[in-house]
Scaffold this motif. Structure first.
Motif, mmCIF file in Angstrom:
data_model
loop_
_atom_site.group_PDB
_atom_site.id
_atom_site.type_symbol
_atom_site.label_atom_id
_atom_site.label_comp_id
_atom_site.label_asym_id
_atom_site.label_seq_id
_atom_site.Cartn_x
_atom_site.Cartn_y
_atom_site.Cartn_z
ATOM 1 N N GLY A 111 -20.261 -39.591 15.051
ATOM 2 C CA GLY A 111 -21.611 -39.062 15.224
ATOM 3 C C GLY A 111 -22.516 -39.460 14.076
ATOM 4 N N ILE A 112 -21.990 -39.406 12.867
ATOM 5 C CA ILE A 112 -22.753 -39.811 11.685
ATOM 6 C C ILE A 112 -23.077 -41.300 11.755
ATOM 7 C CG2 ILE A 112 -22.642 -40.079 9.171
ATOM 8 C CD1 ILE A 112 -20.819 -37.538 9.211
ATOM 9 N N ILE A 113 -22.092 -42.089 12.117
ATOM 10 C CA ILE A 113 -22.283 -43.536 12.195
ATOM 11 C C ILE A 113 -23.273 -43.903 13.291
ATOM 12 C CG2 ILE A 113 -21.123 -45.702 12.810
ATOM 13 C CD1 ILE A 113 -18.676 -44.589 11.311
ATOM 14 N N GLU A 114 -23.125 -43.281 14.456
ATOM 15 C CA GLU A 114 -24.020 -43.601 15.569
ATOM 16 C C GLU A 114 -25.464 -43.237 15.248
ATOM 17 O OE1 GLU A 114 -23.222 -45.506 18.018
ATOM 18 O OE2 GLU A 114 -21.122 -45.528 17.423
ATOM 19 N N THR A 115 -25.672 -42.169 14.508
ATOM 20 C CA THR A 115 -27.027 -41.805 14.085
ATOM 21 C C THR A 115 -27.606 -42.893 13.189
ATOM 22 O OG1 THR A 115 -26.495 -39.461 14.212
ATOM 23 C CG2 THR A 115 -28.394 -40.064 12.875
ATOM 24 N N THR A 116 -26.792 -43.393 12.282
ATOM 25 C CA THR A 116 -27.239 -44.473 11.400
ATOM 26 C C THR A 116 -27.494 -45.751 12.187
ATOM 27 O OG1 THR A 116 -25.991 -43.498 9.594
ATOM 28 C CG2 THR A 116 -26.670 -45.777 9.325
#
Length: 75
Positions: free
Chosen positions: A40-45
């Motif tokens: 989720g953190i990566i996809e937001t970035t």
């Protein structure tokens, strides 16, 4: 500065991120595709990077790679 890039095994950014990691001597860390919290953190970035590239490439999306340094090093 940026010391590491964390990505899942998604193929969308593999070549670009490998190039960026090599060029800027950044550690590229791969995580499991099944780690939903980290993903989720990566996809937001990723979304932020994609949005920035689309804005910078107005009318010329084929030249996205020319703008990646400006996206990754923006304040």
């Amino acid at each position: 500065g940026l010391e590491e890039i964390v990505t899942d095994n998604g193929m969308a950014f593999v070549v670009a991120l490998d190039w960026i990691a090599d060029w800027y001597h950044i550690c590229h860390i791969w995580i499991s595709a099944y780690n939903s919290q980290s993903n989720g953190i990566i996809e937001t970035t990723h979304r932020t990077v994609c949005d920035g590239l689309v804005k910078m490439c107005t009318g010329s999306i084929k030249s996205w790679y020319e703008y990646t340094p400006y996206i990754f090093w923006a304040n």
